[in-house]
Write a protein that holds these residues in place. Structure first.
Motif, PDB file in Angstrom:
ATOM      1  N   LEU A 106       0.663  -1.220   0.143  1.00 55.58           N
ATOM      2  CA  LEU A 106       0.086   0.142  -0.059  1.00 55.58           C
ATOM      3  C   LEU A 106       0.777   1.354  -0.021  1.00 55.58           C
ATOM      4  O   LEU A 106       1.949   1.485   0.938  1.00 55.58           O
ATOM      5  CB  LEU A 106      -0.922   0.176   1.286  1.00 55.58           C
ATOM      6  CG  LEU A 106      -1.804   1.003   1.488  1.00 55.58           C
ATOM      7  CD1 LEU A 106      -2.740   1.384   0.229  1.00 55.58           C
ATOM      8  CD2 LEU A 106      -2.305   1.106   2.756  1.00 55.58           C
ATOM      9  N   SER A 107       0.596   2.061  -1.044  1.00 52.59           N
ATOM     10  CA  SER A 107       1.545   3.289  -1.142  1.00 52.59           C
ATOM     11  C   SER A 107       0.630   4.507  -0.798  1.00 52.59           C
ATOM     12  O   SER A 107      -0.412   4.585  -1.397  1.00 52.59           O
ATOM     13  CB  SER A 107       2.032   3.315  -2.482  1.00 52.59           C
ATOM     14  OG  SER A 107       3.012   4.648  -2.605  1.00 52.59           O
ATOM     15  N   VAL A 108       1.038   5.362   0.142  1.00 48.21           N
ATOM     16  CA  VAL A 108       0.181   6.517   0.556  1.00 48.21           C
ATOM     17  C   VAL A 108       1.128   7.602   0.370  1.00 48.21           C
ATOM     18  O   VAL A 108       2.487   7.680   0.578  1.00 48.21           O
ATOM     19  CB  VAL A 108      -0.569   6.393   1.862  1.00 48.21           C
ATOM     20  CG1 VAL A 108      -1.357   5.133   1.666  1.00 48.21           C
ATOM     21  CG2 VAL A 108       0.507   6.446   2.986  1.00 48.21           C
ATOM     22  N   GLN A 109       0.210   8.819   0.386  1.00 49.21           N
ATOM     23  CA  GLN A 109       1.080  10.194   0.580  1.00 49.21           C
ATOM     24  C   GLN A 109       1.392  10.453   2.014  1.00 49.21           C
ATOM     25  O   GLN A 109       0.529  10.431   2.614  1.00 49.21           O
ATOM     26  CB  GLN A 109       0.441  11.159  -0.142  1.00 49.21           C
ATOM     27  CG  GLN A 109       0.271  11.077  -1.752  1.00 49.21           C
ATOM     28  CD  GLN A 109       1.718  11.297  -2.453  1.00 49.21           C
ATOM     29  OE1 GLN A 109       1.930  10.634  -3.053  1.00 49.21           O
ATOM     30  NE2 GLN A 109       2.211  12.615  -1.975  1.00 49.21           N
ATOM     31  N   GLU A 110       2.516  11.121   2.286  1.00 50.15           N
ATOM     32  CA  GLU A 110       2.617  11.451   3.665  1.00 50.15           C
ATOM     33  C   GLU A 110       1.516  12.560   3.834  1.00 50.15           C
ATOM     34  O   GLU A 110       1.312  13.341   3.314  1.00 50.15           O
ATOM     35  CB  GLU A 110       4.001  12.431   3.793  1.00 50.15           C
ATOM     36  CG  GLU A 110       4.240  12.585   5.126  1.00 50.15           C
ATOM     37  CD  GLU A 110       5.992  13.335   5.160  1.00 50.15           C
ATOM     38  OE1 GLU A 110       6.582  13.295   4.206  1.00 50.15           O
ATOM     39  OE2 GLU A 110       6.210  14.003   6.245  1.00 50.15           O
ATOM     40  N   GLY A 111       1.027  12.232   5.322  1.00 51.21           N
ATOM     41  CA  GLY A 111      -0.088  13.187   5.736  1.00 51.21           C
ATOM     42  C   GLY A 111      -1.693  12.724   5.476  1.00 51.21           C
ATOM     43  O   GLY A 111      -2.413  12.983   6.192  1.00 51.21           O
ATOM     44  N   ASP A 112      -1.544  11.710   4.442  1.00 50.40           N
ATOM     45  CA  ASP A 112      -2.841  10.906   4.163  1.00 50.40           C
ATOM     46  C   ASP A 112      -3.101  10.071   5.320  1.00 50.40           C
ATOM     47  O   ASP A 112      -2.269   9.431   6.067  1.00 50.40           O
ATOM     48  CB  ASP A 112      -2.917  10.506   3.007  1.00 50.40           C
ATOM     49  CG  ASP A 112      -2.861  11.451   1.698  1.00 50.40           C
ATOM     50  OD1 ASP A 112      -2.845  11.170   0.525  1.00 50.40           O
ATOM     51  OD2 ASP A 112      -3.197  12.714   2.082  1.00 50.40           O
ATOM     52  N   ASN A 113      -4.403   9.619   5.439  1.00 50.64           N
ATOM     53  CA  ASN A 113      -4.749   8.359   6.240  1.00 50.64           C
ATOM     54  C   ASN A 113      -4.469   7.184   5.458  1.00 50.64           C
ATOM     55  O   ASN A 113      -4.735   7.174   4.197  1.00 50.64           O
ATOM     56  CB  ASN A 113      -6.319   8.731   6.693  1.00 50.64           C
ATOM     57  CG  ASN A 113      -6.638   9.766   7.546  1.00 50.64           C
ATOM     58  OD1 ASN A 113      -5.531  10.227   7.982  1.00 50.64           O
ATOM     59  ND2 ASN A 113      -7.740  10.099   7.359  1.00 50.64           N
TER      60      ASN A 113
END
Lengths: 111, 115
Positions: free
Chosen positions: A11-18
């Motif tokens: 799972l790849s997410v942007q910093e700051g996102d949930n």
């Protein structure tokens, strides 16, 4: 016996996102559920747990949701930070004879 | 961190040789576990102990034996190592006394390579 399924290996997410990491289990009699975080080269570390008499439990920036109807467990991490990058495992158990682990989701934080 | 140490931390051995891994705890927890971790499989339980001299098999116990002569030590033995036993081995402990009753605390792991 119990089996624990993985929904997403990475799972790849942007910093700051949930972030939301999912898990499914097979045994409706299971009554204890736990999430572990494993950083590279280290042993798993406890994050949060929940018993079957609850459907939600919150910790610091983390929430575990349990849906017993569909035998589904999720871990929510609020405001994801670079230090959250790790492999996350759900585990299921009800007694002293060990836990059954899922295969893990590797959480990648994009800057 | 829970007081769990594993030794050795790394070992390379040859097929057919015996290998013993040691788990040592300073928490006086009753329950101890050995897991192996392999890519694509997560952690799988090998053996566990629920007290001194009381042990039982887990999901993947074939080719492994364990012993627990003292509360603080849990030994995992590969009588004749095979390449399929190349893995990272984790020890865990639990005492069912905390709020998280089934929480297990993990050691740092032992990386074993069987050539």
């Amino acid at each position: 016996g119990e089996s624990v399924g993985l929904h997403l290996p990475t799972l790849s997410v942007q910093e700051g996102d949930n972030s939301i990491i999912n898990c499914a289990y097979s045994n409706s009699a299971s009554d204890y559920f736990i999430w572990y975080k494993q950083e590279s080269g280290k042993g798993p570390q406890f994050i949060i747990d929940i018993r079957s008499n609850m459907d939600k439990r919150q910790g610091q920036r983390v929430t575990v949701l349990l849906n017993k109807t569909v035998k589904h467990l999720s871990l929510q991490i609020a405001a994801t930070q670079p230090g959250d990058s790790a492999v996350y495992f759900c585990a299921v158990g009800g007694g002293a004879d060990g836990l059954t682990f899922g295969k893990g989701t590797h959480l990648i934080i994009q800057p | 961190d829970a007081g769990i140490t594993q030794s050795p931390r790394h070992k390379v051995t040859e097929t057919g040789t015996p290998v013993t891994l040691r788990c040592h705890q300073t928490e006086n927890h009753r329950y101890m576990y050995w897991y192996r971790q392999d890519p694509g499989h997560g952690l799988r339980l090998i053996h566990y102990s629920y007290g001194v001299k009381d042990t039982d098999k887990g999901e993947v116990s074939d080719g492994y034996s364990v012993s627990r002569s003292k509360t603080e030590d849990f030994l995992l033995t590969l009588e004749s190592a095979t390449s399929s036993q190349t893995s990272v081995y984790f020890c865990a402990i639990s005492d069912f006394s905390g709020l998280a009753e089934n929480e297990q605390f993990f050691g740092p792991g032992t990386r074993l390579t069987v050539l």
